[in-house]
Write a protein that holds these residues in place. Structure first.
Motif, PDB file in Angstrom:
ATOM      1  N   SER A  51      41.511  -0.849  17.778  1.00 23.12           N
ATOM      2  CA  SER A  51      40.271  -0.595  17.043  1.00 23.12           C
ATOM      3  C   SER A  51      39.527  -1.897  16.770  1.00 23.12           C
ATOM      4  O   SER A  51      40.135  -2.940  16.541  1.00 23.12           O
ATOM      5  N   ASN A  52      38.203  -1.771  16.796  1.00 20.26           N
ATOM      6  CA  ASN A  52      37.295  -2.847  16.392  1.00 20.26           C
ATOM      7  C   ASN A  52      36.155  -2.232  15.590  1.00 20.26           C
ATOM      8  O   ASN A  52      34.981  -2.451  15.870  1.00 20.26           O
ATOM      9  N   SER A  53      36.511  -1.429  14.583  1.00 19.55           N
ATOM     10  CA  SER A  53      35.507  -0.710  13.805  1.00 19.55           C
ATOM     11  C   SER A  53      36.005  -0.478  12.393  1.00 19.55           C
ATOM     12  O   SER A  53      37.197  -0.251  12.176  1.00 19.55           O
ATOM     13  N   GLY A  54      35.077  -0.491  11.447  1.00 22.52           N
ATOM     14  CA  GLY A  54      35.414  -0.156  10.069  1.00 22.52           C
ATOM     15  C   GLY A  54      35.595   1.343   9.873  1.00 22.52           C
ATOM     16  O   GLY A  54      36.153   1.784   8.879  1.00 22.52           O
ATOM     17  N   ALA A  55      35.132   2.146  10.837  1.00 20.48           N
ATOM     18  CA  ALA A  55      35.296   3.603  10.774  1.00 20.48           C
ATOM     19  C   ALA A  55      36.572   4.001  11.505  1.00 20.48           C
ATOM     20  O   ALA A  55      36.935   3.393  12.516  1.00 20.48           O
ATOM     21  N   VAL A  56      37.250   5.014  11.005  1.00 17.48           N
ATOM     22  CA  VAL A  56      38.478   5.484  11.649  1.00 17.48           C
ATOM     23  C   VAL A  56      38.150   6.010  13.043  1.00 17.48           C
ATOM     24  O   VAL A  56      37.217   6.797  13.222  1.00 17.48           O
ATOM     25  N   GLN A  57      38.923   5.551  14.014  1.00 19.91           N
ATOM     26  CA  GLN A  57      38.797   5.986  15.396  1.00 19.91           C
ATOM     27  C   GLN A  57      39.920   6.980  15.693  1.00 19.91           C
ATOM     28  O   GLN A  57      41.068   6.760  15.305  1.00 19.91           O
ATOM     29  N   HIS A  58      39.595   8.073  16.384  1.00 20.66           N
ATOM     30  CA  HIS A  58      40.569   9.081  16.804  1.00 20.66           C
ATOM     31  C   HIS A  58      40.542   9.128  18.329  1.00 20.66           C
ATOM     32  O   HIS A  58      39.489   9.416  18.921  1.00 20.66           O
ATOM     33  N   VAL A  59      41.674   8.861  18.954  1.00 20.99           N
ATOM     34  CA  VAL A  59      41.788   8.899  20.408  1.00 20.99           C
ATOM     35  C   VAL A  59      42.768  10.002  20.772  1.00 20.99           C
ATOM     36  O   VAL A  59      43.890  10.020  20.263  1.00 20.99           O
ATOM     37  N   ALA A  60      42.353  10.915  21.625  1.00 20.82           N
ATOM     38  CA  ALA A  60      43.232  11.978  22.116  1.00 20.82           C
ATOM     39  C   ALA A  60      43.383  11.818  23.624  1.00 20.82           C
ATOM     40  O   ALA A  60      42.391  11.617  24.335  1.00 20.82           O
ATOM     41  N   ILE A  61      44.622  11.899  24.099  1.00 17.19           N
ATOM     42  CA  ILE A  61      44.907  11.834  25.529  1.00 17.19           C
ATOM     43  C   ILE A  61      45.542  13.159  25.914  1.00 17.19           C
ATOM     44  O   ILE A  61      46.624  13.503  25.435  1.00 17.19           O
ATOM     45  N   LEU A  62      44.866  13.895  26.786  1.00 22.20           N
ATOM     46  CA  LEU A  62      45.339  15.203  27.214  1.00 22.20           C
ATOM     47  C   LEU A  62      45.881  15.093  28.636  1.00 22.20           C
ATOM     48  O   LEU A  62      45.145  14.740  29.563  1.00 22.20           O
ATOM     49  N   PRO A  63      47.184  15.379  28.817  1.00 22.79           N
ATOM     50  CA  PRO A  63      47.778  15.302  30.149  1.00 22.79           C
ATOM     51  C   PRO A  63      47.451  16.560  30.972  1.00 22.79           C
ATOM     52  O   PRO A  63      46.955  17.545  30.420  1.00 22.79           O
TER      53      PRO A  63
END
Length: 141
Positions: free
Chosen positions: A23-35
């Protein structure tokens, strides 16, 4: 090309792939990886300076060794993996991605694939960074 909040990558069959989310942000980042099959893995985090995101949902990923990165093995058929980025900001994250292959001295290959996101208006595309890396040996003769 339209910019959306997801990118897909095809990875080769029977390959161990490492995943790192930053992350490089003050806001929460959500990353989803779908196989291609199985349940999604998710990372969450915030902070400036390439802050390591937490693995929130293990999904199809294998737990990392101490000090290592989560990883997965691609199936014998390979497959496409979809990466989606969202944020706690009201803006929709915009995502770009790329992939680079290089041959190693033994004739195998090294690959880095990346996903960068932008969650506001500064246009730096560094708010989240997801890296996929793999190494493959040369094919037997």
């Amino acid at each position: 090309m339209a910019i959306t909040n997801n990118v897909s990558f095809a990875f080769p069959p029977n390959t161990k792939i490492f995943v790192n989310a930053l992350s490089n942000s003050g806001a929460v980042q959500h990353v989803a990886i779908l196989p291609p099959t199985g349940s999604a893995a998710t990372f969450e985090g915030k902070g400036e300076g390439n802050v390591q995101m937490n693995l929130a949902t293990k999904g199809f990923l294998n737990a990392p060794a101490p000090g290592g990165q989560p990883f997965f093995m691609t199936p014998a058929t390979g497959g496409d993996y979809k990466i989606t980025v969202t944020t706690t900001l009201p803006n929709k994250s915009k995502v770009i991605g790329g992939k680079t292959l290089a041959q190693n001295p033994s004739g195998g290959e090294f690959c880095t694939a990346w996903v960068n996101s932008e969650d506001s208006a500064d246009g730096d595309y560094d708010d989240s960074l997801v890296l996929f890396t793999y190494f493959s040996p040369a094919s037997p003769i």
